[in-house]
Design a protein around this motif. Structure first.
Motif, PDB file in Angstrom:
ATOM      1  N   ARG A 262    -146.962  -5.163   5.591  1.00  0.00           N
ATOM      2  CA  ARG A 262    -147.482  -3.849   5.271  1.00  0.00           C
ATOM      3  C   ARG A 262    -147.478  -3.640   3.759  1.00  0.00           C
ATOM      4  O   ARG A 262    -148.462  -3.186   3.178  1.00  0.00           O
TER       5      ARG A 262
ATOM      6  N   PRO B 130    -151.407  12.027  -4.766  1.00  0.00           N
ATOM      7  CA  PRO B 130    -152.117  11.804  -3.506  1.00  0.00           C
ATOM      8  C   PRO B 130    -151.240  11.221  -2.398  1.00  0.00           C
ATOM      9  O   PRO B 130    -151.385  11.606  -1.247  1.00  0.00           O
ATOM     10  N   HIS B 131    -150.322  10.298  -2.747  1.00  0.00           N
ATOM     11  CA  HIS B 131    -149.552   9.697  -1.656  1.00  0.00           C
ATOM     12  C   HIS B 131    -148.600  10.704  -1.026  1.00  0.00           C
ATOM     13  O   HIS B 131    -148.114  10.498   0.079  1.00  0.00           O
TER      14      HIS B 131
ATOM     15  N   PHE C 210    -150.940   3.463   6.764  1.00  0.00           N
ATOM     16  CA  PHE C 210    -149.823   2.986   5.923  1.00  0.00           C
ATOM     17  C   PHE C 210    -148.567   3.836   6.061  1.00  0.00           C
ATOM     18  O   PHE C 210    -147.455   3.334   6.062  1.00  0.00           O
ATOM     19  N   ILE C 211    -148.750   5.166   6.171  1.00  0.00           N
ATOM     20  CA  ILE C 211    -147.568   6.039   6.164  1.00  0.00           C
ATOM     21  C   ILE C 211    -146.950   6.205   7.546  1.00  0.00           C
ATOM     22  O   ILE C 211    -145.971   6.922   7.702  1.00  0.00           O
TER      23      ILE C 211
ATOM     24  N   PRO D  75    -163.202   9.558   0.481  1.00  0.00           N
ATOM     25  CA  PRO D  75    -163.810   9.753  -0.833  1.00  0.00           C
ATOM     26  C   PRO D  75    -165.312   9.481  -0.837  1.00  0.00           C
ATOM     27  O   PRO D  75    -165.840   8.812   0.045  1.00  0.00           O
TER      28      PRO D  75
ATOM     29  N   GLN E  43    -156.954   3.828  -6.885  1.00  0.00           N
ATOM     30  CA  GLN E  43    -157.092   5.229  -6.494  1.00  0.00           C
ATOM     31  C   GLN E  43    -157.206   5.366  -4.973  1.00  0.00           C
ATOM     32  O   GLN E  43    -156.604   6.254  -4.366  1.00  0.00           O
TER      33      GLN E  43
ATOM     34  N   ARG F  33    -160.728  16.547  -5.262  1.00  0.00           N
ATOM     35  CA  ARG F  33    -159.790  15.756  -6.072  1.00  0.00           C
ATOM     36  C   ARG F  33    -158.534  16.564  -6.405  1.00  0.00           C
ATOM     37  O   ARG F  33    -157.428  16.027  -6.415  1.00  0.00           O
TER      38      ARG F  33
ATOM     39  N   LEU G  41    -150.911  13.258   1.215  1.00  0.00           N
ATOM     40  CA  LEU G  41    -151.265  12.587   2.472  1.00  0.00           C
ATOM     41  C   LEU G  41    -150.138  12.751   3.487  1.00  0.00           C
ATOM     42  O   LEU G  41    -150.369  12.986   4.665  1.00  0.00           O
ATOM     43  N   ARG G  42    -148.908  12.636   3.013  1.00  0.00           N
ATOM     44  CA  ARG G  42    -147.765  12.795   3.924  1.00  0.00           C
ATOM     45  C   ARG G  42    -147.626  14.227   4.429  1.00  0.00           C
ATOM     46  O   ARG G  42    -147.012  14.460   5.468  1.00  0.00           O
TER      47      ARG G  42
ATOM     48  N   SER H 164    -153.930   4.997  -3.362  1.00  0.00           N
ATOM     49  CA  SER H 164    -153.079   6.181  -3.467  1.00  0.00           C
ATOM     50  C   SER H 164    -153.482   7.247  -2.446  1.00  0.00           C
ATOM     51  O   SER H 164    -152.618   7.898  -1.871  1.00  0.00           O
ATOM     52  N   ILE H 165    -154.776   7.399  -2.169  1.00  0.00           N
ATOM     53  CA  ILE H 165    -155.133   8.411  -1.163  1.00  0.00           C
ATOM     54  C   ILE H 165    -154.837   7.908   0.250  1.00  0.00           C
ATOM     55  O   ILE H 165    -154.862   8.675   1.194  1.00  0.00           O
ATOM     56  N   LEU H 166    -154.537   6.616   0.395  1.00  0.00           N
ATOM     57  CA  LEU H 166    -154.112   6.113   1.709  1.00  0.00           C
ATOM     58  C   LEU H 166    -152.592   6.161   1.850  1.00  0.00           C
ATOM     59  O   LEU H 166    -152.033   5.667   2.820  1.00  0.00           O
ATOM     60  N   GLY H 167    -151.922   6.710   0.838  1.00  0.00           N
ATOM     61  CA  GLY H 167    -150.487   6.923   0.964  1.00  0.00           C
ATOM     62  C   GLY H 167    -149.624   5.951   0.192  1.00  0.00           C
ATOM     63  O   GLY H 167    -148.403   5.955   0.326  1.00  0.00           O
ATOM     64  N   VAL H 168    -150.248   5.086  -0.602  1.00  0.00           N
ATOM     65  CA  VAL H 168    -149.476   4.104  -1.358  1.00  0.00           C
ATOM     66  C   VAL H 168    -148.997   4.720  -2.670  1.00  0.00           C
ATOM     67  O   VAL H 168    -149.793   5.296  -3.412  1.00  0.00           O
ATOM     68  N   ASP H 169    -147.714   4.595  -2.926  1.00  0.00           N
ATOM     69  CA  ASP H 169    -147.171   5.019  -4.214  1.00  0.00           C
ATOM     70  C   ASP H 169    -147.452   3.878  -5.201  1.00  0.00           C
ATOM     71  O   ASP H 169    -146.749   2.881  -5.246  1.00  0.00           O
TER      72      ASP H 169
ATOM     73  N   LEU I   4    -155.523  13.900  -6.837  1.00  0.00           N
ATOM     74  CA  LEU I   4    -156.057  12.909  -7.777  1.00  0.00           C
ATOM     75  C   LEU I   4    -156.227  13.528  -9.164  1.00  0.00           C
ATOM     76  O   LEU I   4    -156.237  12.831 -10.163  1.00  0.00           O
TER      77      LEU I   4
ATOM     78  N   LEU J 241    -158.254  12.456   2.352  1.00  0.00           N
ATOM     79  CA  LEU J 241    -159.570  12.505   1.722  1.00  0.00           C
ATOM     80  C   LEU J 241    -160.387  11.264   2.100  1.00  0.00           C
ATOM     81  O   LEU J 241    -159.904  10.142   2.001  1.00  0.00           O
TER      82      LEU J 241
END
Lengths: 286, 236
Positions: free
Chosen positions: A160, B70-71, B102-103, B82, A173, B45, B74-75, A176-181, B50, B80
């Motif tokens: 993962r 953003p991360h 992922f989360i 995009p 980017q 955004r 999302l939690r 990050s919007i998929l939750g990745v720091d 973002l 989004l």
């Protein structure tokens, strides 16, 4: 004789591969080179030396040197890359050149510029397989570096977090919007790259038995050559590239003239840049 | 559940959003329409994190989320899709979906993958293909499916119909309507104002960074000014 040299070449090359992987990991993520990477390798070697002098067994010295070098790479990210994210794209390159020189000078202050002898903390056994002779050191180097290579390849492809690394390297980017720091991914990647360089440092020192604060310079450049030959951006390319260079270097020394070694290796670098810039495994575009 | 009050945001010296207010209630499809450059994408955004707003406050489920990265938004349940779909091109369709989850925990992810395959059967067929080999329409399905993998409470979509053939545009809008039953609230940014207003409960009209008009989808469709400016004057 040839088989013997092939094994020697693989042993040497596997340490180059570890360095090339580190370059590739950082490059894939930030599209930037960490020029101080070779000096992280050097510090790793000295950490291994220091821990061994304290009487630690090899495996412990190796683990601690690996952690130390990994943390050093994280510091490099903090000092040389993060403050410069919005700066001109050459700035991190310059800052890592400066940091590498800093590391060489710090190492000179701490361990002196004369070659330091690496202590022997284990019995070295020699094994004979037909005409081939292989030492326990060679076996350790091969097992440890090939193990880490396979490990990191599986990690990046199958886990993962590995997926998050690939996503971040392609589209930060979006990751990050998929939750990745993204900052966390960058820190972990730098740690991994430094840790691998640290391992390579200790393993190389086991072979040469003496180290100086300047061993990282050639080693770093060779790591870059390995990356280019393998294909910039490709992890497996970096691995194969490193092994190839190791074999070529040993074959050159065995069958040709050792003093021609770097002429041939760096000449090969230009052959690839001109005729096969994508390397053996790299993608043509990107 | 989403409340935006007095948001100001921009890029450097350029102010894009000026004192913007907007709400999305539970169970709603809300659309934000407006011309190119009005600031629609900037609104999304800012909500997703973002872009940090200069002023104003955003709350989601009564909690302040202004300026969260953003991360973290999302939690909280805001996802989004995009503009331009942003498919991970060197990953397979399945890996794209897994990144979408992922989360979430592994066992939850597996059942969500199945649910997305039910919604978009084409993705099941393509699951081992690399993202870059998909057509535009398939990529849009994947982008929506990937976003659903995080089980968002609020799904924000930026121009999902952009660059698609007309028949695919209809399919995308049909899928968005289907999502309503999936317990997801939707904030939809669209240039295709007519289609967006038709499926929306409410709509906002954005002009040069400010909301100039709002109302139910039906009201906006029959509004003279909207018809002239955004619906090409035709009856629809």
């Amino acid at each position: 004789m040839f088989l013997q040299q092939l094994i020697n070449g693989l042993t040497l090359g596997s340490t180059y591969s570890l360095l090339a992987i580190g370059f590739t990991l950082v490059l894939g993520l930030l599209q930037m080179l960490n020029i101080a990477h070779g000096d992280v390798f050097m510090i790793g070697a000295f950490l291994g030396l220091t821990f061994s002098l304290l009487g630690m067994p090899l495996y412990l010295a190796l683990i601690l040197a690996m952690i130390g070098a990994g943390l050093l790479a994280v510091i490099i990210e903090r000092l040389c890359f993060r403050p410069l994210r919005k700066a001109h794209f050459l700035m991190p390159l310059l800052s890592t050149i400066a940091f590498g020189i800093l590391l060489q000078n710090v190492a000179t202050q701490m361990w002196g510029s004369e070659p330091s002898r690496y202590p022997q903390t284990m019995e070295i056994a020699q094994f004979h397989l037909g005409s081939v002779q292989i030492s326990s050191i060679d076996i350790i180097i091969l097992v440890v570096s090939l193990g880490f290579m396979i490990g990191i390849d599986l990690f990046v492809r199958k886990t993962r977090f590995g997926r998050a690394m690939r996503a971040t390297s392609e589209k930060p980017q979006t990751a990050s919007i998929l939750g990745v720091d993204v900052n966390m991914v960058i820190i972990v990647t730098f740690f991994a790259s430094g840790a691998l360089a640290g391992i390579a440092g200790v393993l190389t020192a086991l072979v040469y038995l003496q180290i100086t604060p300047f061993i990282g310079i050639r080693q770093g450049l060779i790591g870059m050559v390995a990356m280019v030959i393998g294909g910039v951006g490709s992890l497996r390319g970096a691995m194969i590239g490193g092994l190839m260079i190791g074999i070529i270097e040993i074959m050159n020394d065995a069958y040709f003239t050792a003093s021609y070694r770097d002429i041939i290796l760096f000449g090969l670098f230009f052959v690839f840049i001109v005729f096969k810039p994508e390397g053996l495994f790299g993608a043509k575009e990107r | 559940m989403l409340t935006i009050r007095g948001i100001e945001a921009g890029y450097g010296a350029i102010k894009v959003l000026k004192k913007l207010d907007l709400d999305v209630q539970k169970g709603e499809i809300v659309t934000l329409i407006g011309a190119n450059g009005a600031g629609k994408t900037t609104v999304l955004r800012v909500i997703s994190g973002l872009l940090a707003p200069g002023k104003g406050e955003i709350t989601f489920e009564n909690e302040r989320i202004t300026g969260l990265p953003p991360h973290k938004t999302l939690r909280r349940g805001i996802c989004l899709v995009p503009e331009g779909r942003e498919i991970l091109s060197d990953m397979t369709v399945l890996e794209n979906l897994l990144m979408g989850g992922f989360i979430r925990r592994r066992d939850e992810v597996n059942s969500s993958v199945k649910a997305v395959f039910e919604l978009f059967p084409i993705l099941r067929e393509r699951q081992t293909q690399l993202g870059k080999t998909l057509s535009g329409g398939e990529q849009q399905m994947l982008a929506i499916g990937r976003a659903l993998m995080s089980k968002p409470k609020l799904l924000m979509m930026d121009e999902p119909s952009l660059g698609l053939a007309p028949i695919l545009v209809n399919e995308v809008f049909l899928k968005i309507k289907e999502l309503r039953s999936a317990d997801v609230d939707i904030l939809l940014v669209e240039q295709n104002a007519r289609k967006a207003l038709k499926i929306a409960d409410r709509g906002y009209v954005l002009e040069t960074g400010q909301i100039v008009l709002s109302g139910s989808g039906q009201d906006l469709i029959s509004n003279e000014r909207i018809r002239a400016a955004y619906l090409g004057g035709k009856t629809g």
